[in-house]
Design a protein around this motif. Sequence first.
Motif, PDB file in Angstrom:
ATOM      1  N   PRO A 166       1.591 -13.827  -4.335  1.00 25.17           N
ATOM      2  CA  PRO A 166       2.517 -12.716  -4.106  1.00 25.17           C
ATOM      3  C   PRO A 166       2.893 -11.980  -5.390  1.00 25.17           C
ATOM      4  N   SER A 167       2.854 -12.682  -6.526  1.00 22.81           N
ATOM      5  CA  SER A 167       3.185 -12.032  -7.793  1.00 22.81           C
ATOM      6  C   SER A 167       2.033 -11.208  -8.347  1.00 22.81           C
ATOM      7  N   GLY A 168       0.883 -11.230  -7.679  1.00 22.23           N
ATOM      8  CA  GLY A 168      -0.302 -10.550  -8.201  1.00 22.23           C
ATOM      9  C   GLY A 168      -0.771  -9.392  -7.362  1.00 22.23           C
ATOM     10  N   ASN A 169       0.065  -8.911  -6.438  1.00 19.32           N
ATOM     11  CA  ASN A 169      -0.374  -7.868  -5.523  1.00 19.32           C
ATOM     12  C   ASN A 169       0.785  -6.956  -5.142  1.00 19.32           C
ATOM     13  N   GLY A 170       0.463  -5.697  -4.870  1.00 18.04           N
ATOM     14  CA  GLY A 170       1.454  -4.773  -4.347  1.00 18.04           C
ATOM     15  C   GLY A 170       2.580  -4.507  -5.317  1.00 18.04           C
ATOM     16  N   ALA A 205       0.839  -1.198   0.000  1.00 20.84           N
ATOM     17  CA  ALA A 205       0.000   0.000   0.000  1.00 20.84           C
ATOM     18  C   ALA A 205       0.873   1.247   0.000  1.00 20.84           C
ATOM     19  N   PHE A 206       0.462   2.223  -0.793  1.00 22.43           N
ATOM     20  CA  PHE A 206       1.065   3.548  -0.783  1.00 22.43           C
ATOM     21  C   PHE A 206      -0.083   4.535  -0.928  1.00 22.43           C
ATOM     22  N   ARG A 207      -0.322   5.304   0.116  1.00 25.42           N
ATOM     23  CA  ARG A 207      -1.460   6.232   0.153  1.00 25.42           C
ATOM     24  C   ARG A 207      -0.959   7.662   0.273  1.00 25.42           C
ATOM     25  N   PHE A 217      17.193  -7.869 -12.338  1.00 26.04           N
ATOM     26  CA  PHE A 217      16.300  -7.328 -11.306  1.00 26.04           C
ATOM     27  C   PHE A 217      15.133  -6.599 -11.971  1.00 26.04           C
ATOM     28  N   GLY A 218      13.987  -6.656 -11.288  1.00 23.35           N
ATOM     29  CA  GLY A 218      12.835  -5.870 -11.719  1.00 23.35           C
ATOM     30  C   GLY A 218      11.816  -5.760 -10.610  1.00 23.35           C
ATOM     31  N   THR A 219      10.838  -4.890 -10.808  1.00 22.81           N
ATOM     32  CA  THR A 219       9.682  -4.820  -9.918  1.00 22.81           C
ATOM     33  C   THR A 219       8.416  -5.012 -10.749  1.00 22.81           C
ATOM     34  N   HIS A 220       7.327  -5.343 -10.073  1.00 24.15           N
ATOM     35  CA  HIS A 220       6.087  -5.753 -10.756  1.00 24.15           C
ATOM     36  C   HIS A 220       4.902  -5.006 -10.138  1.00 24.15           C
ATOM     37  N   ALA A 221       5.018  -3.687 -10.026  1.00 23.73           N
ATOM     38  CA  ALA A 221       4.005  -2.910  -9.311  1.00 23.73           C
ATOM     39  C   ALA A 221       2.639  -2.962  -9.999  1.00 23.73           C
ATOM     40  N   TYR A 222       1.606  -3.173  -9.179  1.00 26.19           N
ATOM     41  CA  TYR A 222       0.214  -3.077  -9.621  1.00 26.19           C
ATOM     42  C   TYR A 222      -0.321  -1.710  -9.195  1.00 26.19           C
ATOM     43  N   PHE A 223      -0.665  -0.887 -10.182  1.00 25.59           N
ATOM     44  CA  PHE A 223      -1.180   0.442  -9.892  1.00 25.59           C
ATOM     45  C   PHE A 223      -2.703   0.449  -9.996  1.00 25.59           C
ATOM     46  N   LYS A 224      -3.321   1.026  -8.988  1.00 19.57           N
ATOM     47  CA  LYS A 224      -4.776   1.015  -8.856  1.00 19.57           C
ATOM     48  C   LYS A 224      -5.413   2.045  -9.783  1.00 19.57           C
ATOM     49  N   LEU A 225      -6.523   1.679 -10.404  1.00 15.99           N
ATOM     50  CA  LEU A 225      -7.293   2.567 -11.262  1.00 15.99           C
ATOM     51  C   LEU A 225      -8.743   2.598 -10.814  1.00 15.99           C
ATOM     52  N   PRO A 226      -9.405   3.775 -10.890  1.00 18.31           N
ATOM     53  CA  PRO A 226      -8.832   5.087 -11.174  1.00 18.31           C
ATOM     54  C   PRO A 226      -8.047   5.602  -9.970  1.00 18.31           C
ATOM     55  N   LEU A 227      -7.441   6.769 -10.123  1.00 16.21           N
ATOM     56  CA  LEU A 227      -6.624   7.311  -9.040  1.00 16.21           C
ATOM     57  C   LEU A 227      -7.449   8.091  -8.022  1.00 16.21           C
ATOM     58  N   GLY A 228      -8.538   8.673  -8.440  1.00  6.88           N
ATOM     59  CA  GLY A 228      -9.369   9.463  -7.529  1.00  6.88           C
ATOM     60  C   GLY A 228     -10.789   8.961  -7.484  1.00  6.88           C
ATOM     61  N   SER A 229     -11.521   9.305  -6.443  1.00  8.75           N
ATOM     62  CA  SER A 229     -12.903   8.839  -6.288  1.00  8.75           C
ATOM     63  C   SER A 229     -13.820   9.386  -7.377  1.00  8.75           C
ATOM     64  N   PRO A 242      -7.846  10.668   0.339  1.00  2.94           N
ATOM     65  CA  PRO A 242      -6.823   9.610   0.291  1.00  2.94           C
ATOM     66  C   PRO A 242      -6.789   8.953  -1.084  1.00  2.94           C
ATOM     67  N   ILE A 243      -5.603   8.917  -1.672  1.00  2.00           N
ATOM     68  CA  ILE A 243      -5.409   8.312  -2.984  1.00  2.00           C
ATOM     69  C   ILE A 243      -4.561   7.064  -2.802  1.00  2.00           C
ATOM     70  N   ASP A 244      -5.138   5.900  -3.106  1.00  2.00           N
ATOM     71  CA  ASP A 244      -4.403   4.637  -3.008  1.00  2.00           C
ATOM     72  C   ASP A 244      -3.751   4.346  -4.353  1.00  2.00           C
ATOM     73  N   VAL A 245      -2.428   4.401  -4.369  1.00  2.00           N
ATOM     74  CA  VAL A 245      -1.670   4.251  -5.602  1.00  2.00           C
ATOM     75  C   VAL A 245      -1.506   2.783  -5.982  1.00  2.00           C
ATOM     76  N   ILE A 246      -1.286   1.920  -4.992  1.00  2.00           N
ATOM     77  CA  ILE A 246      -0.971   0.504  -5.231  1.00  2.00           C
ATOM     78  C   ILE A 246      -2.219  -0.353  -5.076  1.00  2.00           C
ATOM     79  N   ASP A 247      -2.360  -1.338  -5.958  1.00  2.00           N
ATOM     80  CA  ASP A 247      -3.511  -2.232  -5.924  1.00  2.00           C
ATOM     81  C   ASP A 247      -3.136  -3.556  -5.268  1.00  2.00           C
ATOM     82  N   THR A 248      -3.848  -3.888  -4.210  1.00  2.00           N
ATOM     83  CA  THR A 248      -3.665  -5.150  -3.486  1.00  2.00           C
ATOM     84  C   THR A 248      -5.035  -5.694  -3.139  1.00  2.00           C
TER      85      THR A 248
END
Length: 315
Positions: free
Chosen positions: A51-55, A25-27, A161-173, A34-40
Amino acid sequence: MPPIVIHHENCEATILPEIGFNCVAFRVWIDGEPIDVIDTTPEFLEGEGRPSGNGIPILFPFPNRIEQGKFSWEGKEYQLPLTPGHPHALHGFVLNRPWRVTRQGENFVIGEWQLSVDAPELEPHWPTDCRIEIRYAIKEQVLRSDIRIVNPDERPMPWGFGTHAYFKLPLGSSGAVEHCLIQAPAHKQWELEECIPTGAILDVPAEKDIRTGAYVSRTKMDDVLTDLRPTGSMLECVILDEQAGIEMIQACDPEFRELVVFTPPGRDAVCMEPYTCVTNAINLQQQGIDAGWQTLEPGSMYETWIEMTARRLIV
């Protein structure tokens, strides 16, 4: 170990040391919202799900796939454990394993993982020992990851090396997925056959060209983009929620040379994954293809970084 929450003024992040040091989570608070950037998924926070499908899964000592889990190194053949349900080895060793927290404070936390210490049963599957350290720090609406890769062995260490970030959509309510765009300065892509690069690099087709922005709902992707052209001293990927008037910027070291873009089906999210090398790089490199695969000399280290922030759209 329970989740660790780091915070600073109007932002906070949550990290799970027991599951790959995953930032789940990154808020950020923007004008009080509150804007939640990461999708978990809620299930993952309760101990279920992939674990590969979240955060933000951490991919090391290789990102994405190694074909059939097989490779050779310095005359020796290796067979990696295959990922259940897949014909290949996926996403490295660290994303589903406990990390050790070495330091933490109110707005930062440092985690470390070493093959010989934290997963000795996997040592026969990799040519050398390997170690990774990540420092998450949060300040002024920015989540920064400082990554340090270390060779603790007496032999040259192969790695990617890499990262696999899931970004939440939409960004605002007030936003909508249909009004969210993605943008990245990727001018080419790797040709893939069943997710494995053939070695050929192609032009990006018009329907997947995100250089000037493309609507996520119309752009279905699971592609490895390359020929990334940084702006100044950083490489930027952007998600723009034009209806909510908010943008998310993921900036990283221009040394990252590949970007996987994935739109997970049936989910309001998008992955934008910076890699130091392409999928199956350890095999491609030995075929004479510049795939970004690297080795680190004994006692040496490699340092890089990724930052992300959400902010009001500047017009």
